[in-house]
Motif scaffolding. Structure first.
Motif, PDB file in Angstrom:
ATOM      1  N   SER A 162       0.815  -1.216   0.000  1.00 48.01           N
ATOM      2  CA  SER A 162       0.000   0.000   0.000  1.00 48.01           C
ATOM      3  C   SER A 162       0.852   1.272   0.000  1.00 48.01           C
ATOM      4  CB  SER A 162      -0.952   0.019   1.204  1.00 48.01           C
ATOM      5  OG  SER A 162      -0.238   0.124   2.421  1.00 48.01           O
ATOM      6  N   GLN A 165       0.881   2.826  -3.195  1.00 47.71           N
ATOM      7  CA  GLN A 165      -0.499   3.157  -3.514  1.00 47.71           C
ATOM      8  C   GLN A 165      -0.952   4.500  -2.933  1.00 47.71           C
ATOM      9  OE1 GLN A 165      -0.466   1.036  -5.763  1.00 47.71           O
ATOM     10  NE2 GLN A 165      -2.311  -0.157  -5.414  1.00 47.71           N
ATOM     11  N   SER A 169      -2.805   9.627  -4.080  1.00 48.40           N
ATOM     12  CA  SER A 169      -3.559  10.567  -3.244  1.00 48.40           C
ATOM     13  C   SER A 169      -2.701  11.776  -2.871  1.00 48.40           C
ATOM     14  CB  SER A 169      -4.083   9.871  -1.981  1.00 48.40           C
ATOM     15  OG  SER A 169      -3.024   9.284  -1.250  1.00 48.40           O
ATOM     16  N   THR A 302      -6.302   4.244   2.074  1.00 48.81           N
ATOM     17  CA  THR A 302      -5.435   3.356   1.297  1.00 48.81           C
ATOM     18  C   THR A 302      -4.552   2.522   2.214  1.00 48.81           C
ATOM     19  OG1 THR A 302      -5.378   4.941  -0.535  1.00 48.81           O
ATOM     20  CG2 THR A 302      -3.660   3.256  -0.484  1.00 48.81           C
ATOM     21  N   ALA A 356     -10.091   3.973  -2.717  1.00 45.56           N
ATOM     22  CA  ALA A 356      -8.933   3.673  -1.880  1.00 45.56           C
ATOM     23  C   ALA A 356      -9.051   2.318  -1.192  1.00 45.56           C
ATOM     24  CB  ALA A 356      -8.749   4.782  -0.833  1.00 45.56           C
ATOM     25  N   TYR A 359      -7.858   0.061  -3.735  1.00 48.18           N
ATOM     26  CA  TYR A 359      -6.524   0.370  -4.247  1.00 48.18           C
ATOM     27  C   TYR A 359      -5.421  -0.083  -3.307  1.00 48.18           C
ATOM     28  CZ  TYR A 359      -3.150   3.032  -7.032  1.00 48.18           C
ATOM     29  OH  TYR A 359      -2.111   3.403  -7.847  1.00 48.18           O
ATOM     30  N   GLY A 360      -5.627   0.044  -2.000  1.00 51.05           N
ATOM     31  CA  GLY A 360      -4.608  -0.380  -1.043  1.00 51.05           C
ATOM     32  C   GLY A 360      -4.176  -1.834  -1.228  1.00 51.05           C
TER      33      GLY A 360
END
Length: 456
Positions: A162, A165, A169, A302, A356, A359-360
């Motif tokens: 993460s 990732q 952001s 995330t 998120a 996505y994490g």
């Protein structure tokens, strides 16, 4: 019969090394995606006027998002090209190359004259440079996630996966902040912002790229990749990944389509919709400030989802995100229809937090699916396949649907994508407990042909 010596497993890495890898992966993706996102912000706020003035507001916005989508069609090509070299010569060298390519293309975009100056050559140059950006990002993501996944301690691959990732952001916050400062300095609707101000974030990216180059040059190649290096003749990673794991590539692409759709809906389409005279009619200052605030929540979500994926599983966390996305898609635009800054803030923040949550864990999920010898290629192809549909086509369709028949159609589109991604996520194989070091050993033993055996 050919004997292959066993691969020795390296001792656990020092905390200093792990911190350096985590920082390098996060810093690199932040810089790459900053370059990528300032294009999206500019496409929403100024490109219709700068590069497509003859088309009018609505058609100019569609054309602007058309150039935005170009990068997503370049991303799979970049994944194949840089995946090949990432699997052949290493993760580190390839990541440095993608960083420099992105930086050069971004600065060049900031120097392209407008359509009033050079006519049709302006949007053509814009499309070419945007394609180069797409190539670079296509090769970036897989390498950055492999860097952390192949270094990660046992049981913490979701957490370490993460770290790269959170780059998007942070990058979204930086892009919004840069445009906000420029906008406040030159004025919300000033000619100076339209002609010069929007170029500043693109040119300033050169400084960030130099920092990223220094950070990435200081790290070592991953031990897992080093363990696959044998004096052998290898097959092409692209052919091996397609032949041996086509199911994983397609399902990974389908699983992450919702993720891309929500992120680029939030960072590009909603930015345009909120500031548009035919949308929410909010000021650029309100829109950009809201983006900065939302980014804080997205970064936290995330990291949290990456940690939760180590405990509950990657597939469960990603599927949860997709399930939440379905009803949210249907209430998002009625909420935005109230026309307030608060409504936009809630709509943008929740949309990006849903992204998120998926996505994490994706930073660990995709590397786990593929064998070491073509992991860079396979993970990159799956990820960027999702990018073509979710990040390239969906924002373009959303802009057209919002104009006619209306924003309710955008909500239905997103809900349908959510259902599709749920099905693909549940169909993915579960390999979160796979040993990447062991995979490296197997790859070296099974996929290679000794040089002396091929000599005639």
């Amino acid at each position: 019969m050919t004997s292959v010596s066993p691969v020795s497993h390296a001792s656990p890495h020092s905390r200093k090394t792990l911190r350096k890898v985590a920082f390098a992966s996060a810093a690199g993706t932040t810089i790459e995606f900053y370059d990528f996102f300032i294009y999206g912000t500019a496409a929403a706020l100024v490109f219709p006027v700068v590069f497509f003035p003859a088309l009018g507001a609505a058609a100019g916005t569609v054309a602007s998002f058309g150039t935005f989508a170009v990068a997503f069609f370049a991303r799979p090509v970049g994944a194949i090209i840089f995946g090949h070299f990432g699997d052949r010569i290493g993760r580190k060298k390839t990541l440095i190359t993608t960083l420099l390519m992105m930086g050069i293309a971004t600065v060049a975009i900031g120097l392209v004259p407008d359509a009033k100056t050079i006519g049709v050559a302006a949007p053509i140059l814009l499309v070419v440079l945007r394609f180069v950006q797409g190539l670079a990002v296509g090769g970036e993501w897989a390498g950055a996630t492999l860097l952390t996944a192949e270094y990660a301690p046992k049981g913490k691959r979701g957490l370490f996966g993460s770290f790269p990732q959170i780059g998007p952001s942070i990058a979204f916050a930086l892009a919004s902040a840069t445009f906000l400062v420029t906008n406040l300095t030159l004025g919300d609707k000033s000619e100076a912002f339209i002609t010069i101000g929007w170029r500043v974030p693109f040119i300033l990216s050169a400084v960030l790229v130099l920092v990223g180059f220094w950070v990435r040059s200081s790290i070592e190649e991953t031990p897992v990749f080093k363990n696959t290096q044998q004096p052998v003749v290898r097959k092409l990673p692209i052919l091996e990944s397609i032949k041996r794991q086509p199911k994983e590539i397609l399902l990974a692409g389908g699983s992450l389509t919702l993720l891309f759709a929500f992120f680029y809906l939030g960072t590009a389409f909603l930015t345009s919709y909120a500031a548009s005279p035919t949308g929410m009619k909010l000021s650029r200052v309100d829109v950009l400030s809201t983006g900065i605030i939302a980014s804080v929540f997205v970064a936290a979500a995330t990291l949290t989802s990456g940690i939760l994926s180590d405990r509950f599983g990657r597939k469960k966390v990603i599927a949860t995100s997709c399930i939440i996305a379905v009803p949210w898609s249907l209430v998002l635009f009625p909420l935005l229809g109230t026309g307030t800054v608060l409504a936009f803030g809630v709509g943008l923040t929740v949309t990006l937090m849903i992204f998120a949550i998926a996505y994490g864990p994706a930073g660990a999920l995709l590397p786990e699916l593929f064998e070491t010898r073509y992991r860079y290629t396979g993970a990159g192809m799956g990820y960027n396949l999702a990018g073509v549909v979710g990040g390239g086509i969906v924002p373009l369709l959303a802009a057209q649907l919002a104009a006619s028949p209306g924003t309710w159609a955008v909500g239905l589109l997103l809900a349908g994508i959510g259902v599709f991604s749920i099905i693909c996520t549940l169909a993915l194989p579960n390999r979160e407990h796979s040993d990447m070091e062991a995979s490296a050993a197997v790859s070296g033993a099974e996929s290679t042909t000794p040089v002396h055996a091929t000599a005639s």
